[in-house]
Design a protein around this motif. Sequence first.
Motif, PDB file in Angstrom:
ATOM      1  N   PHE A 129       1.008   4.574  15.988  1.00  0.00           N
ATOM      2  CA  PHE A 129       1.067   3.707  15.486  1.00  0.00           C
ATOM      3  C   PHE A 129       1.393   2.728  16.786  1.00  0.00           C
ATOM      4  O   PHE A 129       1.525   1.439  16.542  1.00  0.00           O
ATOM      5  CB  PHE A 129       2.285   4.119  15.858  1.00  0.00           C
ATOM      6  CG  PHE A 129       3.510   4.368  14.775  1.00  0.00           C
ATOM      7  CD1 PHE A 129       4.069   3.188  13.891  1.00  0.00           C
ATOM      8  CD2 PHE A 129       3.278   6.173  14.174  1.00  0.00           C
ATOM      9  CE1 PHE A 129       4.334   3.907  12.572  1.00  0.00           C
ATOM     10  CE2 PHE A 129       3.648   6.185  13.172  1.00  0.00           C
ATOM     11  CZ  PHE A 129       4.507   5.481  11.858  1.00  0.00           C
ATOM     12  N   TYR A 168      -6.922  -4.864  -1.078  1.00  0.00           N
ATOM     13  CA  TYR A 168      -7.473  -4.293  -0.094  1.00  0.00           C
ATOM     14  C   TYR A 168      -8.938  -4.694   0.189  1.00  0.00           C
ATOM     15  O   TYR A 168      -9.495  -5.558   0.524  1.00  0.00           O
ATOM     16  CB  TYR A 168      -7.580  -2.945   0.772  1.00  0.00           C
ATOM     17  CG  TYR A 168      -6.146  -3.588   1.415  1.00  0.00           C
ATOM     18  CD1 TYR A 168      -6.164  -3.344   3.101  1.00  0.00           C
ATOM     19  CD2 TYR A 168      -5.058  -3.165   0.466  1.00  0.00           C
ATOM     20  CE1 TYR A 168      -4.873  -3.493   3.381  1.00  0.00           C
ATOM     21  CE2 TYR A 168      -3.361  -2.709   1.848  1.00  0.00           C
ATOM     22  CZ  TYR A 168      -4.113  -3.355   3.290  1.00  0.00           C
ATOM     23  OH  TYR A 168      -3.080  -2.953   3.374  1.00  0.00           O
ATOM     24  N   PHE A 169      -9.115  -4.506  -0.890  1.00  0.00           N
ATOM     25  CA  PHE A 169     -10.615  -5.302  -0.923  1.00  0.00           C
ATOM     26  C   PHE A 169     -11.282  -6.422  -1.804  1.00  0.00           C
ATOM     27  O   PHE A 169     -12.606  -7.280  -1.801  1.00  0.00           O
ATOM     28  CB  PHE A 169     -11.203  -3.903  -1.212  1.00  0.00           C
ATOM     29  CG  PHE A 169     -11.394  -2.651  -1.866  1.00  0.00           C
ATOM     30  CD1 PHE A 169     -10.161  -2.234  -0.277  1.00  0.00           C
ATOM     31  CD2 PHE A 169     -11.397  -1.333  -2.883  1.00  0.00           C
ATOM     32  CE1 PHE A 169     -10.044  -0.754  -0.211  1.00  0.00           C
ATOM     33  CE2 PHE A 169     -11.139  -0.092  -2.716  1.00  0.00           C
ATOM     34  CZ  PHE A 169     -10.392  -0.166  -1.052  1.00  0.00           C
ATOM     35  N   PHE A 221       0.919   3.388  -3.089  1.00  0.00           N
ATOM     36  CA  PHE A 221       0.889   5.603  -3.305  1.00  0.00           C
ATOM     37  C   PHE A 221       2.310   6.096  -3.372  1.00  0.00           C
ATOM     38  O   PHE A 221       1.854   6.836  -3.740  1.00  0.00           O
ATOM     39  CB  PHE A 221       0.467   5.369  -1.953  1.00  0.00           C
ATOM     40  CG  PHE A 221      -1.806   5.088  -1.802  1.00  0.00           C
ATOM     41  CD1 PHE A 221      -2.027   5.668  -1.978  1.00  0.00           C
ATOM     42  CD2 PHE A 221      -2.046   4.242  -0.333  1.00  0.00           C
ATOM     43  CE1 PHE A 221      -3.811   5.730  -2.255  1.00  0.00           C
ATOM     44  CE2 PHE A 221      -2.869   3.848  -0.810  1.00  0.00           C
ATOM     45  CZ  PHE A 221      -4.195   4.921  -1.271  1.00  0.00           C
ATOM     46  N   ILE A 273     -12.514  -0.206   1.603  1.00  0.00           N
ATOM     47  CA  ILE A 273     -13.189  -1.759   2.395  1.00  0.00           C
ATOM     48  C   ILE A 273     -13.935  -1.622   3.750  1.00  0.00           C
ATOM     49  O   ILE A 273     -14.541  -2.857   3.634  1.00  0.00           O
ATOM     50  CB  ILE A 273     -11.748  -1.412   4.021  1.00  0.00           C
ATOM     51  CG1 ILE A 273     -10.139  -1.840   3.192  1.00  0.00           C
ATOM     52  CG2 ILE A 273     -11.253  -3.007   4.496  1.00  0.00           C
ATOM     53  CD1 ILE A 273      -9.145  -1.778   4.401  1.00  0.00           C
ATOM     54  N   LEU A 319      -1.432  -0.238  15.812  1.00  0.00           N
ATOM     55  CA  LEU A 319      -0.826  -0.894  14.856  1.00  0.00           C
ATOM     56  C   LEU A 319       0.020  -2.672  15.684  1.00  0.00           C
ATOM     57  O   LEU A 319       0.062  -3.467  15.085  1.00  0.00           O
ATOM     58  CB  LEU A 319       0.156  -0.073  13.527  1.00  0.00           C
ATOM     59  CG  LEU A 319       0.728  -0.883  12.769  1.00  0.00           C
ATOM     60  CD1 LEU A 319      -0.674  -1.439  11.406  1.00  0.00           C
ATOM     61  CD2 LEU A 319       1.681  -0.033  12.138  1.00  0.00           C
ATOM     62  N   LEU A 361      -9.046   4.010   1.699  1.00  0.00           N
ATOM     63  CA  LEU A 361      -9.626   2.684   2.894  1.00  0.00           C
ATOM     64  C   LEU A 361     -10.403   2.786   2.523  1.00  0.00           C
ATOM     65  O   LEU A 361     -11.249   1.309   2.992  1.00  0.00           O
ATOM     66  CB  LEU A 361      -8.093   3.026   3.508  1.00  0.00           C
ATOM     67  CG  LEU A 361      -6.817   2.642   2.788  1.00  0.00           C
ATOM     68  CD1 LEU A 361      -5.475   2.695   3.730  1.00  0.00           C
ATOM     69  CD2 LEU A 361      -7.233   1.371   2.306  1.00  0.00           C
ATOM     70  N   LEU A 410       0.553  -1.287  -0.178  1.00  0.00           N
ATOM     71  CA  LEU A 410      -0.271  -0.332   0.211  1.00  0.00           C
ATOM     72  C   LEU A 410       0.665   1.056   0.276  1.00  0.00           C
ATOM     73  O   LEU A 410       1.046   1.818  -0.813  1.00  0.00           O
ATOM     74  CB  LEU A 410      -1.009   0.379   1.146  1.00  0.00           C
ATOM     75  CG  LEU A 410      -1.481   0.807   1.774  1.00  0.00           C
ATOM     76  CD1 LEU A 410      -3.117   1.300   0.966  1.00  0.00           C
ATOM     77  CD2 LEU A 410      -1.984   1.071   2.946  1.00  0.00           C
ATOM     78  N   ILE A 418       1.535   9.881  -3.817  1.00  0.00           N
ATOM     79  CA  ILE A 418       0.394  11.319  -3.333  1.00  0.00           C
ATOM     80  C   ILE A 418       0.807  11.508  -1.701  1.00  0.00           C
ATOM     81  O   ILE A 418       2.038  10.364  -0.765  1.00  0.00           O
ATOM     82  CB  ILE A 418      -0.129   9.578  -2.582  1.00  0.00           C
ATOM     83  CG1 ILE A 418      -1.973   9.056  -4.151  1.00  0.00           C
ATOM     84  CG2 ILE A 418      -1.936  10.849  -1.571  1.00  0.00           C
ATOM     85  CD1 ILE A 418      -2.114   9.875  -4.765  1.00  0.00           C
ATOM     86  N   PRO A 419       0.714  12.632  -1.263  1.00  0.00           N
ATOM     87  CA  PRO A 419       1.148  12.893  -0.124  1.00  0.00           C
ATOM     88  C   PRO A 419       1.033  12.496   0.959  1.00  0.00           C
ATOM     89  O   PRO A 419       0.118  11.733   0.922  1.00  0.00           O
ATOM     90  CB  PRO A 419       1.402  14.365   0.082  1.00  0.00           C
ATOM     91  CG  PRO A 419      -0.106  14.543  -0.868  1.00  0.00           C
ATOM     92  CD  PRO A 419       0.492  13.622  -1.999  1.00  0.00           C
ATOM     93  N   ILE A 434      -5.873   8.895   1.605  1.00  0.00           N
ATOM     94  CA  ILE A 434      -4.796   7.894   1.416  1.00  0.00           C
ATOM     95  C   ILE A 434      -6.057   7.583   2.824  1.00  0.00           C
ATOM     96  O   ILE A 434      -7.013   6.112   2.096  1.00  0.00           O
ATOM     97  CB  ILE A 434      -4.368   7.269   1.900  1.00  0.00           C
ATOM     98  CG1 ILE A 434      -2.823   8.011   1.110  1.00  0.00           C
ATOM     99  CG2 ILE A 434      -3.544   6.238   2.045  1.00  0.00           C
ATOM    100  CD1 ILE A 434      -1.767   7.983   1.376  1.00  0.00           C
ATOM    101  N   ARG A 443     -11.984  -6.289  10.640  1.00  0.00           N
ATOM    102  CA  ARG A 443     -11.473  -5.505  10.747  1.00  0.00           C
ATOM    103  C   ARG A 443     -11.447  -3.957  11.562  1.00  0.00           C
ATOM    104  O   ARG A 443     -10.645  -2.737  11.296  1.00  0.00           O
ATOM    105  CB  ARG A 443     -10.708  -4.390   9.106  1.00  0.00           C
ATOM    106  CG  ARG A 443     -10.351  -6.241   8.541  1.00  0.00           C
ATOM    107  CD  ARG A 443      -9.727  -5.633   7.389  1.00  0.00           C
ATOM    108  NE  ARG A 443      -9.612  -7.040   6.305  1.00  0.00           N
ATOM    109  CZ  ARG A 443      -9.125  -6.511   5.093  1.00  0.00           C
ATOM    110  NH1 ARG A 443      -8.503  -5.910   5.132  1.00  0.00           N
ATOM    111  NH2 ARG A 443      -9.006  -7.408   4.126  1.00  0.00           N
TER     112      ARG A 443
END
Lengths: 473, 496
Positions: B18, A425-426, A373, B154, B21, B150, A369, A378-379, B146, B110
Motif C-alpha cells: 500500500f 494492461y498488456f 476480477f 505484464i 502504491l 499480472l 482490474l 476471484i478471492p 491475480i 513498471r
Amino acid sequence: MINNINLIFPEIFISIFLMILLILGVFKKKSSSIIYNLSVLSLIILLALILNLPQNTTENLFNKSYVIDHLSIYMKLIMIASGIFVMLTSSKYLKIIKIYQIEYPVLLLSSILGMMIMVSSNDLIVFYMGLELQSLALYVLASFNRDNILSSESGLKYFILSALSSGILLYGCSLVYGFSGSTNFYLISENIEQIDYGVVFGMVFILTGLAFKISAVPFHMWAPDVYEGSPTSVTLFFSILPKIAALSVFIRFLYVPFINLFDQWQTIIIFLSIASMIFGAVAAIGQKNLKRLIAYSSIGHMGYALAGLSTGSNYGIQSSIIYISIYLIMNLALFSCLFMLRVQNKYYENIEDLSGISKNNPILSLTFLIVLFSLAGIPPLAGFFAKFYIFMAVIEQSMYSLAIIGLLSTVISAFYYLRIIKIIYFDSERFKYDKDHDLGLKLTLAASTLFLIFYFIYPNILTELINKINLIS
Amino acid sequence: MNFPILSSLILLPIIGSFFILFIKSTNKDNPSIKLLALFIGFANFLLSLYLWYQFDSSTHEFQFVENRKWLIGLVNYKIGVDGISILFILLTTLIILLCIISVNQNIKYRIKEFLISVLLMESLMIGVFCSLDLVIFYLFFEGGLIPMFLIIGIWGGERRVYSAFKFFLYTLLGSVLMLIAIISIYWITGTTDFVEIYEQGINVKYQKLLWLAFFSSFAVKTPMWPFHTWLPDAHVEAPTAGSVILAAILLKMAGYGFIRFSLGLFPNASEYFVPFVFLLSLIAIIYTSLVALMQEDMKKLIAYSSVAHMGFVTLGIFTFTQQGIEGSIIQMISHGLVSAALFLCVGVLYDRMHTRLIDKYGGIVSIMPRYAVVFMIFTLGAVGLPGTSGFIGEFLILIGTFQKNFLVAAIASLGIILAAAYMLWLYKRLFFGEIFNSDLKKMIDLNYSEIFILWTLGVLTVFFGFYPDPLLNTIEISVNNLIEVYNLNIQQTNIK
C-alpha cells in the motif's frame, strides 16, 4: 386499516414529490438542474423514510394485498441506494450527451416508485400495476436519447418485447386467478393444494414474464441490444434496479403463492439458471462493445442468483439476495469506470478503446482490474463471496451438477474478464482519457471499489442484514 | 493473547505494498520504492526466522494459533503452523527477498507495480501455508492467481498473453472443483476447520470423490503429468523473478496441499489412489526427464526438470512412510532453492544476451568463471549429488518407496540418472566447447547483487546437503504424527 397508512408513507411521499417536480419543471424554465438535484434529495429522504419503518415485523395492508416485511424493506433500501448512486454518477454524462432534461429524473423516480410497489405487492393486480409503472417509465428512458438511432431502436425493441412478455405474464395471472379463485398470494398458496394443471400453466407463464424482466436465458434476447443502444446512464439503471425488483418478485412468487408447486418450478428455475450461466459466459467472449459485454455478463450473473433461488431453502434465498447486492455494487463500479472513458466530451465504449490505459490512467485501470476480477469471482474480492454463498446453498441441497456447471461457467467467464484486463494492461496505449470527473462519480467509484476490496475483512455486514429474511417457516 | 506473529507475516507485505502504491514514481528509477520493498522483504524474512527460532519442534500441535470470528457461523479466521508448514514459510520469505534484490537486473519497466505484485504474492503464499481452515486456505490459494497473472502478463516475454491465460484458466479450473469439495465437506462435517476435521474424520463413502476434487486442483498446481502443460509456457514467458516464485514457491503449495489435505483429510481415499498417483509420478519422472533432454530453450529445460522433481515429491508423499514424506518436504525445500537459483542463472545469461536458446552459447566458462562455479553447484544440486540438499530429498524418497514397492523405486531411480544426463549435458553445452559466438565475449561476469543472491542459495544448498538436521528436526514430530493418525484411520476402517 387507515391507521397503518404510515407504512406506505414512503410510496405516498415519492408519488407526491414526483408530481411536484413535474409541475415545477413545466412552470419554471431551465430547471433541469434543480429538478435533478431535488430528485437525488428526494431519494435520500425516501431512504430515511424507509429506514424509519418498523424493521422487525411483517405488516399486511389493504386486505393483505400489500406487504411490508424484511424482504421488501431490504430490497427497497438497496434499490433506492443504488438509485442515488446511479444519479450521482451520471449527471455529467447526461449534460455532455445533452439529455439533461427535466423528464429524465422524473421518469427515473416513477420507475423506482413502480419497483417499490412490485417489491411490496402481495396480490397479482397490485403486482401488475407496479410492473407496468416501472416498465412504461423504462421504455421512455431507453429511447431517451432520441436523436440517436440506436437509442430509439432499443426503446422500441424493449417496448415490443416487454409488452409481449407482460401480456404472457398477465395471461398467466388470469389462469392462476381462474384456477385458484383469488388474486391474493396467501389465498393462492392456500388454494393450491393438489396439483392443478391450470395453475401450473399459469405459473409457467408468470415465470416466463419474470424471466424476461431479469433477462434469463432463453428470454434474454432484448438485453444486449437495449444495453448497447440506451444511454450509458440508463444502461446502468437497467442493469441494476429492474433486476433487483424482478428478483425480489421472483422470490415472492416462488416462495409465497407457488410454494406448494416447488417440485414443478424447481426444474424450471434450474434450467433457467444453467442456461443463463452457460450462455452468459460463452456469448460474452466474442463481444466488442463493453455495454454488450456487460449485458451478457449480467445474464450470467442472473443465472447465479437464480441458482440460489432454485434450492428452496431460506439459505438459498438469502444467498441470492447477497449475490444481487454484491452484483449491484460491482456493476456500479464497472459503469463508473465506463463513465470515465471520455476524451473531450466524447465517450468511448468499445473494448479496444481500453487498450493500454494502464500507462496514462493507472488508478482507473487498477479499479478496472479489481472490478473485473471481482466479477470473475476471484478471492479475496467481494465477487467471490457472492458466489461462495450461492454454492453453499446449492451444495447444501446436494445439487452437485448445478454447482459444477456453475463453477465451470465461472472459469469460462473468467476468460472474457481476463481479456479486458489483458487489453488494459498488456496492450499498447491508444487514448489518454480525461481526468476531470465530477465528485459524485469519483465518490461512487471509490466507495464501490473499496467495498469490493475490503469486503473480506468483515463479510458479515450483509449477512447480518439479510438473515432475518425467512420466507419459509 | 501473544503477539500475532503469523498475521503480521501476512499483513506486513500488504501494508508495504500500500505504501509503495502511494509513492510517486515520476522519475523512472525511484530508489525509494526498491528500498522500501527490500526493507519489507528483509523484515519479513527476519520475522519468519524469529518464528522458526520460537518454534517448538517437540510437539506436533499447531503453534502460534490465531482464531478470530470471520464469516459468522461458517468460517473462522484460523491460522497456525506446525513442523510441516513452517519451512515453507521460511522458503517463501527467503525467495521473495532474493527476488526483490534481483529486480534491478531483470525488470526494466513498471518496477513499482512489479514490486507490489511480488509483495502481494508473498502475503498470499504465507497465508496458504499457515491457514488452518479450508476456506481461508482456498482464499489465499486462489488469490495468488491475480498477482501471478499480472507478473506473467505484464513483464513476460513474447507469448506472455497466451501463457498468462493458460496459467490462470488451468489453475482456476482445477481449483473450482476444490471449492465444491470444500463446501461439501462443510455440509458433511459441519465445519471447515481442518484441525477439527482431522479429529472427526470424514465418512469413507465420500472420501474418494472429495479426494479427486482436491487432486484436480493440486495436480494442476504441482504439476503432475498430464496436467503440466501450462508450466513450461508459464515459465518460459514469465520474467526471471516470476519464474523463481512460480518454481520455488507456487508449486510447493500443491505438494503441501497433498500432505495436509489429501493425506490428512482423506486417508482411505489416499490409500485407494496410491497406484494411480505412483503411475502418474513415474510417468512425470521418466517422461518429462526425456522431454527435458530434448529442449533447446534453457528455461523450458529447467521447467520440465521441475515437473520431474515434483514427480519425486508426489511419489514420496504417497508412500506414507516417515522417510518418504520427510524426503518429499526436504525435496520441495531443496527444489525451491535449486530451481530458483537455476532460473536466476538463466536470467543472468538472458539479461546479457537476450536469448535462452542453448545453441547460442558455448564456452562461457572462460568468459564468466565465477558464474560457471555457481551454476555447477546448482547443476549438481538438481542432479541430486551427495553433498547437496537434492540428494537428501531424493534419497529419503527412494528409501520410502523401496519399503512400499521395489519396482516403482527402481524405475524412479532411473529418473536420477536422466536428471544427471540432461543437467550435465546442459552444462557441457553452455560452458565448455569453443566460443563460436563472438558476442559472448562481451558478457561481464556476475555483479555484486547476483553474486550475493546466487551464493546465498548455493551455500544453503550445500549446507543442507551436509547437515540437514535443522530441517529434519523441525518436521520430524509432525510427520510422525501425521503417519500415526493415518495408520490409525486405515486400521479402523479395516476393522469395520
